[in-house]
Scaffold this motif. Structure first.
Motif, PDB file in Angstrom:
ATOM      1  N   GLN A 152      65.636  41.600  33.337  1.00 40.84           N
ATOM      2  CA  GLN A 152      65.041  40.408  32.724  1.00 40.84           C
ATOM      3  C   GLN A 152      65.297  40.402  31.216  1.00 40.84           C
ATOM      4  O   GLN A 152      65.662  39.377  30.648  1.00 40.84           O
ATOM      5  CB  GLN A 152      63.538  40.401  33.016  1.00 40.84           C
ATOM      6  N   ALA A 153      65.128  41.534  30.578  1.00 42.46           N
ATOM      7  CA  ALA A 153      65.361  41.642  29.135  1.00 42.46           C
ATOM      8  C   ALA A 153      66.825  41.392  28.806  1.00 42.46           C
ATOM      9  O   ALA A 153      67.142  40.729  27.815  1.00 42.46           O
ATOM     10  CB  ALA A 153      64.925  43.020  28.634  1.00 42.46           C
ATOM     11  N   ALA A 154      67.727  41.916  29.629  1.00 46.27           N
ATOM     12  CA  ALA A 154      69.157  41.704  29.390  1.00 46.27           C
ATOM     13  C   ALA A 154      69.503  40.223  29.464  1.00 46.27           C
ATOM     14  O   ALA A 154      70.267  39.712  28.635  1.00 46.27           O
ATOM     15  CB  ALA A 154      69.979  42.498  30.397  1.00 46.27           C
ATOM     16  N   GLY A 155      68.935  39.531  30.424  1.00 45.01           N
ATOM     17  CA  GLY A 155      69.168  38.088  30.539  1.00 45.01           C
ATOM     18  C   GLY A 155      68.664  37.327  29.325  1.00 45.01           C
ATOM     19  O   GLY A 155      69.349  36.433  28.803  1.00 45.01           O
ATOM     20  N   LYS A 156      67.475  37.688  28.863  1.00 46.27           N
ATOM     21  CA  LYS A 156      66.917  37.037  27.668  1.00 46.27           C
ATOM     22  C   LYS A 156      67.785  37.325  26.445  1.00 46.27           C
ATOM     23  O   LYS A 156      68.043  36.435  25.636  1.00 46.27           O
ATOM     24  CB  LYS A 156      65.504  37.561  27.384  1.00 46.27           C
ATOM     25  N   ALA A 157      68.219  38.572  26.306  1.00 48.46           N
ATOM     26  CA  ALA A 157      69.028  38.959  25.145  1.00 48.46           C
ATOM     27  C   ALA A 157      70.362  38.218  25.148  1.00 48.46           C
ATOM     28  O   ALA A 157      70.808  37.730  24.099  1.00 48.46           O
ATOM     29  CB  ALA A 157      69.256  40.468  25.128  1.00 48.46           C
ATOM     30  N   GLU A 158      70.983  38.126  26.304  1.00 53.04           N
ATOM     31  CA  GLU A 158      72.262  37.414  26.378  1.00 53.04           C
ATOM     32  C   GLU A 158      72.081  35.930  26.100  1.00 53.04           C
ATOM     33  O   GLU A 158      72.911  35.314  25.431  1.00 53.04           O
ATOM     34  CB  GLU A 158      72.927  37.668  27.725  1.00 53.04           C
ATOM     35  N   ALA A 159      70.995  35.344  26.585  1.00 51.78           N
ATOM     36  CA  ALA A 159      70.732  33.923  26.329  1.00 51.78           C
ATOM     37  C   ALA A 159      70.538  33.655  24.841  1.00 51.78           C
ATOM     38  O   ALA A 159      70.899  32.590  24.336  1.00 51.78           O
ATOM     39  CB  ALA A 159      69.504  33.469  27.118  1.00 51.78           C
ATOM     40  N   SER A 161      71.831  37.950  21.421  1.00 48.92           N
ATOM     41  CA  SER A 161      71.381  39.122  20.682  1.00 48.92           C
ATOM     42  C   SER A 161      72.100  40.336  21.259  1.00 48.92           C
ATOM     43  O   SER A 161      71.604  41.001  22.174  1.00 48.92           O
ATOM     44  CB  SER A 161      69.867  39.279  20.796  1.00 48.92           C
ATOM     45  N   ARG A 162      73.283  40.605  20.749  1.00 51.12           N
ATOM     46  CA  ARG A 162      74.132  41.649  21.315  1.00 51.12           C
ATOM     47  C   ARG A 162      73.522  43.043  21.197  1.00 51.12           C
ATOM     48  O   ARG A 162      73.664  43.863  22.094  1.00 51.12           O
ATOM     49  CB  ARG A 162      75.496  41.627  20.634  1.00 51.12           C
ATOM     50  N   LEU A 163      72.864  43.313  20.089  1.00 49.19           N
ATOM     51  CA  LEU A 163      72.278  44.641  19.906  1.00 49.19           C
ATOM     52  C   LEU A 163      71.197  44.904  20.948  1.00 49.19           C
ATOM     53  O   LEU A 163      71.172  45.968  21.569  1.00 49.19           O
ATOM     54  CB  LEU A 163      71.709  44.794  18.494  1.00 49.19           C
ATOM     55  N   LEU A 164      70.305  43.937  21.147  1.00 45.06           N
ATOM     56  CA  LEU A 164      69.267  44.133  22.158  1.00 45.06           C
ATOM     57  C   LEU A 164      69.854  44.126  23.565  1.00 45.06           C
ATOM     58  O   LEU A 164      69.407  44.886  24.424  1.00 45.06           O
ATOM     59  CB  LEU A 164      68.169  43.075  22.014  1.00 45.06           C
ATOM     60  N   ALA A 165      70.857  43.294  23.804  1.00 46.84           N
ATOM     61  CA  ALA A 165      71.501  43.286  25.121  1.00 46.84           C
ATOM     62  C   ALA A 165      72.117  44.647  25.425  1.00 46.84           C
ATOM     63  O   ALA A 165      72.055  45.125  26.555  1.00 46.84           O
ATOM     64  CB  ALA A 165      72.558  42.183  25.182  1.00 46.84           C
ATOM     65  N   ALA A 166      72.698  45.273  24.420  1.00 43.46           N
ATOM     66  CA  ALA A 166      73.313  46.582  24.618  1.00 43.46           C
ATOM     67  C   ALA A 166      72.282  47.653  24.957  1.00 43.46           C
ATOM     68  O   ALA A 166      72.602  48.644  25.614  1.00 43.46           O
ATOM     69  CB  ALA A 166      74.084  46.994  23.362  1.00 43.46           C
ATOM     70  N   ARG A 167      71.049  47.460  24.533  1.00 42.54           N
ATOM     71  CA  ARG A 167      69.991  48.442  24.814  1.00 42.54           C
ATOM     72  C   ARG A 167      69.345  48.225  26.167  1.00 42.54           C
ATOM     73  O   ARG A 167      68.496  49.006  26.578  1.00 42.54           O
ATOM     74  CB  ARG A 167      68.936  48.392  23.714  1.00 42.54           C
ATOM     75  N   CYS A 168      69.729  47.161  26.888  1.00 43.90           N
ATOM     76  CA  CYS A 168      69.150  46.841  28.189  1.00 43.90           C
ATOM     77  C   CYS A 168      70.063  47.337  29.300  1.00 43.90           C
ATOM     78  O   CYS A 168      71.154  46.804  29.475  1.00 43.90           O
ATOM     79  CB  CYS A 168      68.989  45.328  28.344  1.00 43.90           C
ATOM     80  N   PRO A 169      69.619  48.328  30.055  1.00 43.93           N
ATOM     81  CA  PRO A 169      70.455  48.763  31.181  1.00 43.93           C
ATOM     82  C   PRO A 169      70.349  47.742  32.307  1.00 43.93           C
ATOM     83  O   PRO A 169      69.316  47.582  32.914  1.00 43.93           O
ATOM     84  CB  PRO A 169      69.842  50.105  31.577  1.00 43.93           C
ATOM     85  N   ALA A 170      71.418  47.015  32.556  1.00 40.74           N
ATOM     86  CA  ALA A 170      71.401  45.993  33.594  1.00 40.74           C
ATOM     87  C   ALA A 170      71.566  46.588  34.982  1.00 40.74           C
ATOM     88  O   ALA A 170      71.135  46.020  35.959  1.00 40.74           O
ATOM     89  CB  ALA A 170      72.485  44.962  33.327  1.00 40.74           C
ATOM     90  N   SER A 171      72.229  47.755  35.067  1.00 36.33           N
ATOM     91  CA  SER A 171      72.386  48.387  36.368  1.00 36.33           C
ATOM     92  C   SER A 171      72.691  49.866  36.186  1.00 36.33           C
ATOM     93  O   SER A 171      73.189  50.281  35.159  1.00 36.33           O
ATOM     94  CB  SER A 171      73.529  47.724  37.136  1.00 36.33           C
ATOM     95  N   GLY A 172      72.383  50.617  37.200  1.00 35.18           N
ATOM     96  CA  GLY A 172      72.718  52.035  37.211  1.00 35.18           C
ATOM     97  C   GLY A 172      71.802  52.879  36.357  1.00 35.18           C
ATOM     98  O   GLY A 172      71.040  52.379  35.535  1.00 35.18           O
ATOM     99  N   PRO A 173      71.875  54.190  36.549  1.00 36.08           N
ATOM    100  CA  PRO A 173      71.016  55.101  35.782  1.00 36.08           C
ATOM    101  C   PRO A 173      71.453  55.182  34.331  1.00 36.08           C
ATOM    102  O   PRO A 173      72.613  54.969  34.001  1.00 36.08           O
ATOM    103  CB  PRO A 173      71.207  56.447  36.489  1.00 36.08           C
ATOM    104  N   ARG A 174      70.523  55.464  33.477  1.00 37.63           N
ATOM    105  CA  ARG A 174      70.765  55.594  32.046  1.00 37.63           C
ATOM    106  C   ARG A 174      70.230  56.936  31.584  1.00 37.63           C
ATOM    107  O   ARG A 174      69.312  57.488  32.182  1.00 37.63           O
ATOM    108  CB  ARG A 174      70.031  54.497  31.262  1.00 37.63           C
ATOM    109  N   PRO A 175      70.776  57.446  30.471  1.00 35.48           N
ATOM    110  CA  PRO A 175      70.194  58.672  29.912  1.00 35.48           C
ATOM    111  C   PRO A 175      68.768  58.404  29.466  1.00 35.48           C
ATOM    112  O   PRO A 175      68.407  57.277  29.138  1.00 35.48           O
ATOM    113  CB  PRO A 175      71.106  59.004  28.723  1.00 35.48           C
ATOM    114  N   SER A 176      67.954  59.446  29.441  1.00 36.87           N
ATOM    115  CA  SER A 176      66.532  59.269  29.149  1.00 36.87           C
ATOM    116  C   SER A 176      66.256  58.744  27.756  1.00 36.87           C
ATOM    117  O   SER A 176      65.199  58.209  27.501  1.00 36.87           O
ATOM    118  CB  SER A 176      65.789  60.585  29.354  1.00 36.87           C
ATOM    119  N   ASN A 177      67.202  58.849  26.830  1.00 38.61           N
ATOM    120  CA  ASN A 177      66.959  58.352  25.474  1.00 38.61           C
ATOM    121  C   ASN A 177      67.476  56.935  25.277  1.00 38.61           C
ATOM    122  O   ASN A 177      67.512  56.449  24.162  1.00 38.61           O
ATOM    123  CB  ASN A 177      67.595  59.287  24.438  1.00 38.61           C
ATOM    124  N   ALA A 178      67.846  56.237  26.341  1.00 33.19           N
ATOM    125  CA  ALA A 178      68.432  54.917  26.213  1.00 33.19           C
ATOM    126  C   ALA A 178      67.462  53.898  25.647  1.00 33.19           C
ATOM    127  O   ALA A 178      67.872  52.869  25.150  1.00 33.19           O
ATOM    128  CB  ALA A 178      68.952  54.438  27.579  1.00 33.19           C
TER     129      ALA A 178
END
Length: 173
Positions: free
Chosen positions: A141-148, A151-168
């Motif tokens: 949901q956050a990734a969709g809002k960021a892309e709309a 906001s590339r920086l916030l979109a990059a911080r949103c894992p849209a799929s798959g596992p992420r490192p714990s510090n993401a």
């Protein structure tokens, strides 16, 4: 680094340097800069002093003290959502995810539902609690809002799929 060399006795450049080192993944350097900032912060007014101490305590993994500091800042400045976000992040890092979710819900009431940083904090807390379905839903949901919002920086911080490192989802100033 240049600001530190120009004003070696002033705390704020060291604090900014600590933040930069932390974001770049140089934790030891971040801790050293935060300690120097804290050592030089006594002459500052209460708010910037507490912010620098909170940063120092976070980087030193002194989570209980960081939580106290950020709770104080957010109590005195409830309109500053950054302090609420720092409080939620510290609670999550301290293993107090359920408390962090309470803080996040309070943030949503005060800051509104559209602050993507709150979504990221909630996703990070859900991950820490092992609620991966919630993490995925909030992050998507956050990734969709960021892309709309483009906001590339916030979109990059949103894992849209798959596992992420714990510090993401680490939220820093």
């Amino acid at each position: 680094e240049k600001a530190v060399s120009l004003e070696p006795s002033y705390a704020l450049p060291y604090s900014a340097l600590a933040n930069a080192w932390s974001l770049l993944g140089y934790q030891v350097k971040a801790q050293e800069a935060a300690k120097k900032a804290f050592d030089r912060a006594a002459a500052l007014q209460r708010e910037p002093f507490l912010l620098i101490e909170g940063q120092f305590r976070e980087l030193a993994n002194e989570w209980d003290r960081a939580i106290q500091i950020y709770r104080s800042l957010w109590t005195f400045f409830p309109d500053n959502s950054e302090y609420g976000l720092r409080l939620a992040n510290a609670k999550t890092a301290a293993g107090k995810g359920k408390d962090a979710l309470v803080t996040i819900q309070e943030l949503r009431k005060l800051a509104g539902a559209d602050d993507l940083r709150i979504d990221l904090a909630e996703a990070a807390t859900a991950e820490a609690l092992g609620d991966f379905a919630r993490e995925q839903a909030i992050a998507s949901q956050a990734a969709g809002k960021a892309e709309a919002r483009r906001s590339r920086l916030l979109a990059a911080r949103c894992p849209a799929s798959g596992p992420r490192p714990s510090n993401a989802f680490v939220i820093n100033s």
